[in-house]
Design a protein around this motif. Structure first.
Motif, mmCIF file in Angstrom:
data_model
loop_
_atom_site.group_PDB
_atom_site.id
_atom_site.type_symbol
_atom_site.label_atom_id
_atom_site.label_comp_id
_atom_site.label_asym_id
_atom_site.label_seq_id
_atom_site.Cartn_x
_atom_site.Cartn_y
_atom_site.Cartn_z
ATOM 1 N N GLY A 13 1.808 12.353 -0.727
ATOM 2 C CA GLY A 13 1.267 11.804 0.460
ATOM 3 C C GLY A 13 0.325 10.704 0.194
ATOM 4 N N ALA A 14 -0.546 10.562 1.038
ATOM 5 C CA ALA A 14 -1.487 9.524 0.908
ATOM 6 C C ALA A 14 -2.768 10.226 1.010
ATOM 7 N N GLY A 15 -3.647 9.989 0.274
ATOM 8 C CA GLY A 15 -4.894 10.691 0.299
ATOM 9 C C GLY A 15 -5.361 10.732 1.703
ATOM 10 N N VAL A 16 -5.572 11.888 2.203
ATOM 11 C CA VAL A 16 -5.943 11.969 3.582
ATOM 12 C C VAL A 16 -7.407 12.192 3.668
ATOM 13 N N GLY A 17 -7.854 12.434 4.740
ATOM 14 C CA GLY A 17 -9.032 13.108 4.894
ATOM 15 C C GLY A 17 -10.247 12.369 5.268
ATOM 16 N N MET A 18 -11.282 12.700 4.628
ATOM 17 C CA MET A 18 -12.572 12.234 5.030
ATOM 18 C C MET A 18 -12.700 10.736 4.845
ATOM 19 N N ALA A 19 -11.714 10.116 4.212
ATOM 20 C CA ALA A 19 -11.839 8.680 3.942
ATOM 21 C C ALA A 19 -10.984 7.875 4.882
ATOM 22 N N MET A 20 -11.066 8.123 6.121
ATOM 23 C CA MET A 20 -10.243 7.426 7.090
ATOM 24 C C MET A 20 -10.769 6.049 7.432
ATOM 25 N N THR A 21 -11.931 5.710 6.991
ATOM 26 C CA THR A 21 -12.469 4.393 7.310
ATOM 27 C C THR A 21 -11.933 3.350 6.357
ATOM 28 N N ALA A 22 -11.845 2.118 6.818
ATOM 29 C CA ALA A 22 -11.343 1.036 5.972
ATOM 30 C C ALA A 22 -12.347 0.744 4.879
ATOM 31 N N MET A 23 -11.851 0.745 3.628
ATOM 32 C CA MET A 23 -12.720 0.488 2.495
ATOM 33 C C MET A 23 -11.978 -0.414 1.530
ATOM 34 N N PRO A 24 -12.683 -1.214 0.766
ATOM 35 C CA PRO A 24 -12.011 -2.082 -0.190
ATOM 36 C C PRO A 24 -11.291 -1.271 -1.244
ATOM 37 N N ASP A 141 -4.285 -5.378 -1.265
ATOM 38 C CA ASP A 141 -3.626 -5.475 0.039
ATOM 39 C C ASP A 141 -2.735 -4.273 0.332
ATOM 40 N N TYR A 142 -2.841 -3.256 -0.495
ATOM 41 C CA TYR A 142 -2.041 -2.034 -0.347
ATOM 42 C C TYR A 142 -0.538 -2.326 -0.373
ATOM 43 N N SER A 143 -0.147 -3.320 -1.154
ATOM 44 C CA SER A 143 1.263 -3.687 -1.257
ATOM 45 C C SER A 143 2.005 -2.860 -2.291
ATOM 46 N N TRP A 144 1.274 -2.317 -3.284
ATOM 47 C CA TRP A 144 1.919 -1.436 -4.248
ATOM 48 C C TRP A 144 0.895 -0.496 -4.860
ATOM 49 N N ALA A 145 1.399 0.584 -5.420
ATOM 50 C CA ALA A 145 0.526 1.608 -5.975
ATOM 51 C C ALA A 145 1.171 2.253 -7.194
ATOM 52 N N LEU A 146 0.325 2.828 -8.040
ATOM 53 C CA LEU A 146 0.791 3.617 -9.181
ATOM 54 C C LEU A 146 0.221 5.010 -9.015
ATOM 55 N N VAL A 147 1.086 6.002 -9.040
ATOM 56 C CA VAL A 147 0.646 7.384 -8.883
ATOM 57 C C VAL A 147 1.224 8.244 -10.001
ATOM 58 N N GLY A 148 0.548 9.340 -10.315
ATOM 59 C CA GLY A 148 1.029 10.236 -11.361
ATOM 60 C C GLY A 148 0.315 11.563 -11.291
ATOM 61 N N VAL A 157 5.934 4.076 -9.480
ATOM 62 C CA VAL A 157 5.515 2.759 -8.996
ATOM 63 C C VAL A 157 6.062 2.634 -7.584
ATOM 64 N N LEU A 158 5.172 2.573 -6.602
ATOM 65 C CA LEU A 158 5.562 2.491 -5.201
ATOM 66 C C LEU A 158 5.217 1.117 -4.646
ATOM 67 N N SER A 159 6.088 0.599 -3.800
ATOM 68 C CA SER A 159 5.887 -0.734 -3.248
ATOM 69 C C SER A 159 6.298 -0.774 -1.782
ATOM 70 N N ARG A 160 5.617 -1.604 -1.009
ATOM 71 C CA ARG A 160 6.008 -1.791 0.389
ATOM 72 C C ARG A 160 7.308 -2.587 0.480
ATOM 73 N N SER A 161 7.589 -3.354 -0.565
ATOM 74 C CA SER A 161 8.791 -4.185 -0.611
ATOM 75 C C SER A 161 9.784 -3.615 -1.621
ATOM 76 N N PRO A 162 11.089 -3.732 -1.371
ATOM 77 C CA PRO A 162 12.076 -3.214 -2.318
ATOM 78 C C PRO A 162 12.290 -4.105 -3.530
ATOM 79 N N ALA A 163 11.648 -5.271 -3.559
ATOM 80 C CA ALA A 163 11.837 -6.207 -4.665
ATOM 81 C C ALA A 163 10.522 -6.895 -5.008
ATOM 82 N N VAL A 164 10.329 -7.171 -6.294
ATOM 83 C CA VAL A 164 9.174 -7.948 -6.752
ATOM 84 C C VAL A 164 9.675 -8.992 -7.740
#
Length: 204
Positions: A13-24, A141-148, A157-164
């Motif tokens: 998922g996406a980290g939920v929770g108490m951090a719902m405010t926009a942060m850098p 810009d939250y365009s891609w992420a690395l999770v493990g 490796v997750l991306s909002r776009s199917p190609a880079v």
């Protein structure tokens, strides 16, 4: 996060929770110690993180070998500590496969460490448990992420776009290595609109 042997995509998922405010967006420390658990980003803005993601590359896992291309994840906030997970992919037979689960925040300070579960999947069917999905990098810009996971036995490796482009792949490799991953253990995940072949990240 993980998904069962029926579908492949970084299923958490996406980290939920108490951090719902926009942060850098902030990345984990650039000097990764292989003997230390994978570090999460300092703060994950869940509202920005949820939505649709493409899996562009991953550390191969037995449960995702059936997925040939277009592995995707969709995350939606359910409540302050839970996110729904829907993973889909196209199999080698050309069929669509999918599985639904839940991601529960285990670290309310960063909201970037979660326990992902799927009903009926052995050892992963309980809503509560230790973190098995850690967002260790998120682009500004939250365009891609690395999770493990803490031991780096999985990585996505997750991306909002199917190609880079080439520069994007170079950045992905740099970030993965800075988080303690061996780039040769991460292989590309084919997408219809992007990279068609499966190859180690260290060769791109």
């Amino acid at each position: 996060m993980k998904w069962s042997g029926r579908c492949a995509i970084a299923a958490v998922g996406a980290g939920v929770g108490m951090a719902m405010t926009a942060m850098p967006a902030q990345a984990a420390p650039m000097s990764a110690d292989l003997w230390q658990p994978l570090a999460p980003v300092e703060k994950l803005d869940v509202e920005r993180y949820v939505g649709d993601w493409y899996q562009l590359a991953a550390v191969p896992q037995p449960f995702n070998l059936m997925c040939a291309k277009d592995t995707r994840a969709r995350y939606e906030v359910l409540d302050p500590t839970n996110v729904s997970v829907q993973n889909t992919c196209t199999t080698w037979a050309g069929d669509q496969s999918g599985i639904a689960g839940n991601a529960r925040v285990t670290d309310t300070q960063s909201a970037a460490q979660l326990h992902v579960s799927f009903p009926g999947v052995p050892f992963q069917d309980g809503l509560d448990g230790p973190p098995n999905y850690i967002v260790t990098y998120i682009a500004d810009d939250y365009s891609w992420a690395l999770v493990g996971d803490p031991l780096r036995t999985s990585g996505f490796v997750l991306s909002r776009s199917p190609a880079v482009d080439a520069a994007g792949w170079s950045e992905i490799r740099r970030v993965a290595e800075s988080r303690g991953y061996n780039a040769c253990t991460i292989v590309t995940s084919p997408t219809t609109e992007g990279k068609k072949e499966i190859q180690p990240l260290c060769t791109i």
